[in-house]
Design a protein around this motif. Structure first.
Motif, PDB file in Angstrom:
ATOM      1  N   GLU A 404       0.826  -1.203   0.000  1.00 19.78           N
ATOM      2  CA  GLU A 404       0.000   0.000   0.000  1.00 19.78           C
ATOM      3  C   GLU A 404       0.867   1.262   0.000  1.00 19.78           C
ATOM      4  O   GLU A 404       0.600   2.214  -0.746  1.00 19.78           O
ATOM      5  CB  GLU A 404      -0.943   0.015   1.212  1.00 19.78           C
ATOM      6  CG  GLU A 404      -2.142  -0.914   1.087  1.00 19.78           C
ATOM      7  CD  GLU A 404      -1.780  -2.367   1.361  1.00 19.78           C
ATOM      8  OE1 GLU A 404      -2.574  -3.254   1.012  1.00 19.78           O
ATOM      9  OE2 GLU A 404      -0.680  -2.609   1.919  1.00 19.78           O
ATOM     10  N   GLU A 405       1.908   1.292   0.828  1.00 19.76           N
ATOM     11  CA  GLU A 405       2.796   2.457   0.846  1.00 19.76           C
ATOM     12  C   GLU A 405       3.526   2.608  -0.479  1.00 19.76           C
ATOM     13  O   GLU A 405       3.813   3.717  -0.926  1.00 19.76           O
ATOM     14  CB  GLU A 405       3.781   2.360   2.009  1.00 19.76           C
ATOM     15  CG  GLU A 405       3.123   2.542   3.363  1.00 19.76           C
ATOM     16  CD  GLU A 405       4.114   2.907   4.462  1.00 19.76           C
ATOM     17  OE1 GLU A 405       5.324   2.984   4.181  1.00 19.76           O
ATOM     18  OE2 GLU A 405       3.652   3.107   5.602  1.00 19.76           O
ATOM     19  N   GLU A 406       3.828   1.459  -1.126  1.00 17.53           N
ATOM     20  CA  GLU A 406       4.470   1.512  -2.438  1.00 17.53           C
ATOM     21  C   GLU A 406       3.500   2.064  -3.479  1.00 17.53           C
ATOM     22  O   GLU A 406       3.876   2.878  -4.342  1.00 17.53           O
ATOM     23  CB  GLU A 406       4.924   0.104  -2.850  1.00 17.53           C
ATOM     24  CG  GLU A 406       5.925  -0.535  -1.910  1.00 17.53           C
ATOM     25  CD  GLU A 406       7.358  -0.259  -2.307  1.00 17.53           C
ATOM     26  OE1 GLU A 406       7.590   0.443  -3.294  1.00 17.53           O
ATOM     27  OE2 GLU A 406       8.259  -0.758  -1.598  1.00 17.53           O
ATOM     28  N   LEU A 407       2.230   1.642  -3.400  1.00 16.34           N
ATOM     29  CA  LEU A 407       1.229   2.073  -4.377  1.00 16.34           C
ATOM     30  C   LEU A 407       0.941   3.569  -4.287  1.00 16.34           C
ATOM     31  O   LEU A 407       0.870   4.273  -5.299  1.00 16.34           O
ATOM     32  CB  LEU A 407      -0.084   1.303  -4.165  1.00 16.34           C
ATOM     33  CG  LEU A 407      -0.118  -0.155  -4.605  1.00 16.34           C
ATOM     34  CD1 LEU A 407      -1.434  -0.799  -4.173  1.00 16.34           C
ATOM     35  CD2 LEU A 407       0.033  -0.258  -6.113  1.00 16.34           C
ATOM     36  N   TYR A 417      -6.200   0.732   6.478  1.00 18.11           N
ATOM     37  CA  TYR A 417      -5.991  -0.626   5.992  1.00 18.11           C
ATOM     38  C   TYR A 417      -7.254  -1.489   5.997  1.00 18.11           C
ATOM     39  O   TYR A 417      -7.184  -2.701   6.084  1.00 18.11           O
ATOM     40  CB  TYR A 417      -4.873  -1.304   6.795  1.00 18.11           C
ATOM     41  CG  TYR A 417      -3.516  -0.766   6.421  1.00 18.11           C
ATOM     42  CD1 TYR A 417      -2.788  -1.325   5.382  1.00 18.11           C
ATOM     43  CD2 TYR A 417      -2.989   0.352   7.071  1.00 18.11           C
ATOM     44  CE1 TYR A 417      -1.556  -0.805   5.014  1.00 18.11           C
ATOM     45  CE2 TYR A 417      -1.761   0.878   6.698  1.00 18.11           C
ATOM     46  CZ  TYR A 417      -1.044   0.287   5.677  1.00 18.11           C
ATOM     47  OH  TYR A 417       0.170   0.799   5.309  1.00 18.11           O
ATOM     48  N   LYS A 418      -8.431  -0.859   5.892  1.00  9.99           N
ATOM     49  CA  LYS A 418      -9.675  -1.610   5.763  1.00  9.99           C
ATOM     50  C   LYS A 418      -9.950  -1.867   4.276  1.00  9.99           C
ATOM     51  O   LYS A 418      -9.705  -0.998   3.433  1.00  9.99           O
ATOM     52  CB  LYS A 418     -10.835  -0.832   6.378  1.00  9.99           C
ATOM     53  CG  LYS A 418     -10.765  -0.719   7.895  1.00  9.99           C
ATOM     54  CD  LYS A 418     -11.964   0.046   8.443  1.00  9.99           C
ATOM     55  CE  LYS A 418     -11.898   0.158   9.961  1.00  9.99           C
ATOM     56  NZ  LYS A 418     -13.064   0.920  10.512  1.00  9.99           N
ATOM     57  N   ASN A 419     -10.477  -3.074   3.985  1.00 11.53           N
ATOM     58  CA  ASN A 419     -10.806  -3.438   2.596  1.00 11.53           C
ATOM     59  C   ASN A 419      -9.625  -3.191   1.655  1.00 11.53           C
ATOM     60  O   ASN A 419      -9.766  -2.597   0.582  1.00 11.53           O
ATOM     61  CB  ASN A 419     -12.033  -2.655   2.105  1.00 11.53           C
ATOM     62  CG  ASN A 419     -13.260  -2.893   2.964  1.00 11.53           C
ATOM     63  OD1 ASN A 419     -13.534  -4.041   3.330  1.00 11.53           O
ATOM     64  ND2 ASN A 419     -13.972  -1.835   3.303  1.00 11.53           N
ATOM     65  N   LYS A 420      -8.455  -3.676   2.050  1.00 12.15           N
ATOM     66  CA  LYS A 420      -7.230  -3.396   1.303  1.00 12.15           C
ATOM     67  C   LYS A 420      -7.281  -3.816  -0.170  1.00 12.15           C
ATOM     68  O   LYS A 420      -6.960  -3.004  -1.046  1.00 12.15           O
ATOM     69  CB  LYS A 420      -6.031  -4.059   1.998  1.00 12.15           C
ATOM     70  CG  LYS A 420      -5.707  -3.466   3.347  1.00 12.15           C
ATOM     71  CD  LYS A 420      -4.303  -3.889   3.798  1.00 12.15           C
ATOM     72  CE  LYS A 420      -4.158  -5.393   3.902  1.00 12.15           C
ATOM     73  NZ  LYS A 420      -2.809  -5.790   4.352  1.00 12.15           N
ATOM     74  N   PRO A 421      -7.665  -5.048  -0.493  1.00 10.22           N
ATOM     75  CA  PRO A 421      -7.629  -5.444  -1.907  1.00 10.22           C
ATOM     76  C   PRO A 421      -8.518  -4.572  -2.785  1.00 10.22           C
ATOM     77  O   PRO A 421      -8.123  -4.188  -3.890  1.00 10.22           O
ATOM     78  CB  PRO A 421      -8.126  -6.898  -1.875  1.00 10.22           C
ATOM     79  CG  PRO A 421      -7.864  -7.367  -0.481  1.00 10.22           C
ATOM     80  CD  PRO A 421      -8.050  -6.166   0.387  1.00 10.22           C
ATOM     81  N   PHE A 422      -9.720  -4.245  -2.294  1.00  5.92           N
ATOM     82  CA  PHE A 422     -10.665  -3.455  -3.086  1.00  5.92           C
ATOM     83  C   PHE A 422     -10.094  -2.071  -3.393  1.00  5.92           C
ATOM     84  O   PHE A 422     -10.065  -1.634  -4.553  1.00  5.92           O
ATOM     85  CB  PHE A 422     -12.001  -3.326  -2.339  1.00  5.92           C
ATOM     86  CG  PHE A 422     -12.968  -2.384  -2.996  1.00  5.92           C
ATOM     87  CD1 PHE A 422     -13.688  -2.782  -4.117  1.00  5.92           C
ATOM     88  CD2 PHE A 422     -13.136  -1.086  -2.521  1.00  5.92           C
ATOM     89  CE1 PHE A 422     -14.575  -1.909  -4.737  1.00  5.92           C
ATOM     90  CE2 PHE A 422     -14.021  -0.209  -3.140  1.00  5.92           C
ATOM     91  CZ  PHE A 422     -14.737  -0.623  -4.249  1.00  5.92           C
ATOM     92  N   THR A 427      -7.535   1.875  -6.958  1.00  7.46           N
ATOM     93  CA  THR A 427      -6.526   2.925  -7.181  1.00  7.46           C
ATOM     94  C   THR A 427      -5.731   2.675  -8.453  1.00  7.46           C
ATOM     95  O   THR A 427      -5.596   3.561  -9.300  1.00  7.46           O
ATOM     96  CB  THR A 427      -5.563   2.999  -5.975  1.00  7.46           C
ATOM     97  OG1 THR A 427      -6.313   3.359  -4.807  1.00  7.46           O
ATOM     98  CG2 THR A 427      -4.467   4.016  -6.215  1.00  7.46           C
ATOM     99  N   VAL A 428      -5.185   1.454  -8.606  1.00  9.56           N
ATOM    100  CA  VAL A 428      -4.302   1.181  -9.748  1.00  9.56           C
ATOM    101  C   VAL A 428      -5.055   1.096 -11.068  1.00  9.56           C
ATOM    102  O   VAL A 428      -4.458   1.244 -12.141  1.00  9.56           O
ATOM    103  CB  VAL A 428      -3.487  -0.119  -9.532  1.00  9.56           C
ATOM    104  CG1 VAL A 428      -2.615  -0.004  -8.296  1.00  9.56           C
ATOM    105  CG2 VAL A 428      -4.390  -1.345  -9.437  1.00  9.56           C
TER     106      VAL A 428
END
Length: 448
Positions: A404-407, A417-422, A427-428
């Motif tokens: 996430e920090e990289e993205l 950090y809730k619902n991270k994959p979604f 975003t990407v």
């Protein structure tokens, strides 16, 4: 009796290899990497096929096959006791340039030349069934007749199951059988053989070696899994099954000793890669098996050209998506979600054992909001991943502090950090998203 090992030299695409056999053998690997070559070498050694000129890899060098047999029945031992030394019987076939094929047997520690007739009499104690991917009417008739000859020799009585088996076999011999129906009838036959063997608590086809190429053809995934279970049951009860497959449904990490990966090297030809040692011990076994059963599709790692080990869903989804966006995604690379950082070293251990190329990707997890104890615990896990890697064919990449920090190219709060994959995928996938240079460099390294 059972074939336990076979040294193969100068055969087809194989310069040298020596597989060790289990009752269930699973030959896997890319097309044209030696699966058919190793099976044809075994069949020639067991007298099922003749030698052809093209079987010899280099006509200027000798061809040699040397096999060891163990586990003899009382009848076998009585007939072959003069040839058995320290509970083993060893046979060899040699073909030197400009000379005829020679057959030899090891008596005590010395080799003795024997006739082809004597050789064939010895190996006749192992019946064989061969099922290629496709068969013509003549081959189907031969398979059916061979199966019932084996059952007849074993005095298998006329039961409801045998009658059913004969009906299935008769269906195979009809004038027209589609390829799909043919494969499904074979599935029914082996399921019936397995069920009857379990009732009797022994293999009704005895120690027969069944060579089955691509059993997954024309079967849906659920049928593949059921057929694989039938193979396991039959092998546990005494049959020998040598399976060549491209389906991960026929691969189980629990039966890793059965896996034989064939790989071709440009200079050394094809070789068999196996691991017969103990992979895990203690709680590792429990945690790894639990992790595997949650995600049984992880068996596909054995088919990958390279395995990308990641911690969780976000990494798996985003890395694949960004690699495609960069135009460097490779379908023969498998992204494997390990479940947690703690499990990654166990997958590394498995990949090391089979010498499968890989890269382990993990989060450094040194966020500014973590406690000192959390950071130390995370660093211990990071070091354990690094120590496990065999850098001859493995590597690691560390995210700072996570993907996430990289993205987002920024430090993240714990609350984000809730619902991270979604949110990561959202975003990407936005048109104006630009991959940060540091992350782009890591993805290119992953897919190099």
């Amino acid at each position: 009796m059972y074939l336990k090992s076979l040294k193969v030299e100068n055969w087809q695409c194989i310069e040298y290899t020596k597989p060790i056999f289990e009752n269930l053998m699973l030959f896997i690997g890319p097309t044209n990497n030696g699966k058919s070559s190793i099976i044809s070498a075994i069949m020639f050694f067991l007298g099922y096929r003749n030698l052809r000129t093209k079987d010899i890899r280099n006509l200027d060098l000798p061809l040699e096959l040397e096999g060891i047999f163990q586990n003899f029945s009382q009848a076998n031992y009585k007939n072959l006791k003069d040839f058995i030394y320290k509970k083993e019987l060893t046979l060899k076939i040699q073909k030197f340039p400009n000379y005829d094929v020679q057959y030899k047997i090891k008596i005590n520690r010395d080799w003795k030349t024997i006739t082809e007739e004597t050789y064939r009499e010895i190996i006749s104690h192992i019946p064989i069934l061969y099922i290629p991917p496709f068969q013509d009417k003549k081959q189907i008739n031969f398979l059916v007749n061979s199966l019932f000859e084996i059952l007849k020799r074993r005095n298998i009585s006329e039961t409801l199951m045998i009658s059913s088996l004969k009906k299935l076999a008769n269906s195979l011999q009809n004038d027209y059988v589609s390829k799909g129906l043919y494969r499904n009838l074979l599935f029914e036959i082996f399921r019936s053989i397995s069920e009857e063997s379990q009732k009797r608590n022994h293999s009704i086809i005895g120690n027969t070696i069944v060579f089955f190429e691509e059993p997954e053809l024309y079967l849906h995934p659920q049928a593949e899994k059921e057929l694989y279970n039938a193979f396991i049951q039959l092998s546990n009860l005494g049959a020998q099954l040598y399976i060549s497959t491209h389906s991960s449904n026929f691969i189980s990490l629990k039966h890793y000793k059965s896996i034989c990966i064939m790989r071709k090297h440009k200079d050394f030809g094809s070789r068999a890669f196996q691991f017969k040692g103990r992979l895990f011990s203690g709680d590792e076994v429990k945690y790894f098996n639990m992790n595997y059963w949650i995600n049984p599709d992880r068996s596909e790692l054995f088919f990958a050209k390279k395995v990308i080990l990641v911690e969780g869903q976000t990494d798996k989804i985003v890395l694949g998506y960004l690699a495609k966006k960069l135009g460097i995604y490779k379908y023969n690379y498998s992204i494997l979600e390990c479940g947690s950082k703690s499990i990654i070293p166990q997958f590394i251990k498995l990949l090391n054992a089979f010498k499968i190329p890989y890269v382990a990707i993990y989060d450094k997890d040194n966020h500014y909001w973590r406690t000192e104890l959390e950071i130390e615990n995370s660093n211990d896990k990071n070091r354990s991943i690094q120590r496990a890697i065999n850098f001859k064919f493995g590597d690691f990449i560390e995210f700072e502090n996570d993907i996430e920090e990289e993205l987002y190219n920024e430090k993240r709060e714990r609350k984000n950090y809730k619902n991270k994959p979604f949110y990561a995928l959202k975003t990407v996938s936005e048109e104006d998203y630009i991959i940060p240079a540091r992350l782009k460099e890591k993805i290119e390294k992953i897919y190099k």
